[in-house]
Design a protein around this motif. Structure first.
Motif, PDB file in Angstrom:
ATOM      1  N   SER A   1       0.892  -1.213  -0.135  1.00  0.00           N
ATOM      2  CA  SER A   1      -0.138   0.017  -0.054  1.00  0.00           C
ATOM      3  C   SER A   1       0.787   1.295  -0.130  1.00  0.00           C
ATOM      4  O   SER A   1       1.916   1.205   0.447  1.00  0.00           O
ATOM      5  N   PHE A   2       0.382   2.244  -0.581  1.00  0.00           N
ATOM      6  CA  PHE A   2       1.209   3.479  -0.640  1.00  0.00           C
ATOM      7  C   PHE A   2       0.332   4.621  -1.143  1.00  0.00           C
ATOM      8  O   PHE A   2      -0.834   4.283  -1.673  1.00  0.00           O
ATOM      9  N   THR A   3       0.790   5.977  -1.026  1.00  0.00           N
ATOM     10  CA  THR A   3      -0.024   7.061  -1.382  1.00  0.00           C
ATOM     11  C   THR A   3       0.496   7.493  -2.819  1.00  0.00           C
ATOM     12  O   THR A   3       1.875   7.700  -2.844  1.00  0.00           O
ATOM     13  N   VAL A   4      -0.139   7.854  -3.839  1.00  0.00           N
ATOM     14  CA  VAL A   4       0.485   8.204  -5.178  1.00  0.00           C
ATOM     15  C   VAL A   4       0.212   9.827  -4.999  1.00  0.00           C
ATOM     16  O   VAL A   4      -0.926  10.190  -4.774  1.00  0.00           O
ATOM     17  N   VAL A   5       1.161  10.580  -5.180  1.00  0.00           N
ATOM     18  CA  VAL A   5       1.222  12.004  -5.352  1.00  0.00           C
ATOM     19  C   VAL A   5       1.187  12.335  -6.672  1.00  0.00           C
ATOM     20  O   VAL A   5       2.238  12.040  -7.485  1.00  0.00           O
ATOM     21  N   SER A   6       0.106  12.824  -7.225  1.00  0.00           N
ATOM     22  CA  SER A   6       0.069  13.330  -8.594  1.00  0.00           C
ATOM     23  C   SER A   6      -0.388  14.695  -8.954  1.00  0.00           C
ATOM     24  O   SER A   6      -0.782  15.421  -8.034  1.00  0.00           O
ATOM     25  N   VAL A   7      -0.162  15.068 -10.335  1.00  0.00           N
ATOM     26  CA  VAL A   7      -0.744  16.296 -10.716  1.00  0.00           C
ATOM     27  C   VAL A   7      -2.230  16.448 -10.479  1.00  0.00           C
ATOM     28  O   VAL A   7      -2.538  17.791 -10.444  1.00  0.00           O
ATOM     29  N   ALA A   8      -3.026  15.619 -10.339  1.00  0.00           N
ATOM     30  CA  ALA A   8      -4.329  15.522 -10.004  1.00  0.00           C
ATOM     31  C   ALA A   8      -4.835  15.463  -8.623  1.00  0.00           C
ATOM     32  O   ALA A   8      -6.043  15.652  -8.431  1.00  0.00           O
TER      33      ALA A   8
END
Length: 136
Positions: free
Chosen positions: A117-124
């Protein structure tokens, strides 16, 4: 991209334009295309597709696309858990819409299963991703 030239300083700059991430919505459970998606949904689907695609296995994709997960077959579980973050981070950061991977966690569920599990940091924006896989 349109170059802008500052006549006084004789300096040129290139303005980066963010392109839309509008794409087809894939329903992997029924193997059907079901409409269109954009923004976070499109990036989430890209994460899923990248992690499901073995890097270097398909000529249709560039060598930068996919994850090298078959390498872990037959490896010690402790090694897999320790190296999973590096492999997943390397694969996902090839997509320029993904800025970072945070709060990564990998753990063994039982003899046959591993969960990441992880957090995706994206432009959105940011979103959580969790996946359990069978390793045997």
């Amino acid at each position: 991209m349109t170059p802008n030239v500052d006549e006084a300083l004789n300096v040129s700059t290139v303005a980066q334009e963010q392109k839309p991430s509008l794409t087809w919505k894939l329903d992997l459970s029924s193997n059907r295309v079901k409409g269109m998606i954009d923004d976070k949904d499109a990036i989430l689907q890209a994460v899923e597709k990248i992690l499901l695609t073995e890097r270097y296995a398909y000529r249709i994709y560039s060598w930068n696309y996919g994850a090298e997960l078959q390498f872990y077959i037959g490896k010690d579980t402790d090694f897999v858990l320790a190296d999973a973050e590096r492999t997943i981070r390397e694969a996902l950061l090839q997509d320029d819409r993904i800025l970072d991977i945070e709060d990564f966690s990998a753990k063994q569920i039982d003899l046959n299963s591993v969960s990441v599990s992880f957090t995706v940091v994206s432009v959105a924006g940011s979103f959580n991703y969790k996946k359990e896989v069978q390793v045997l």
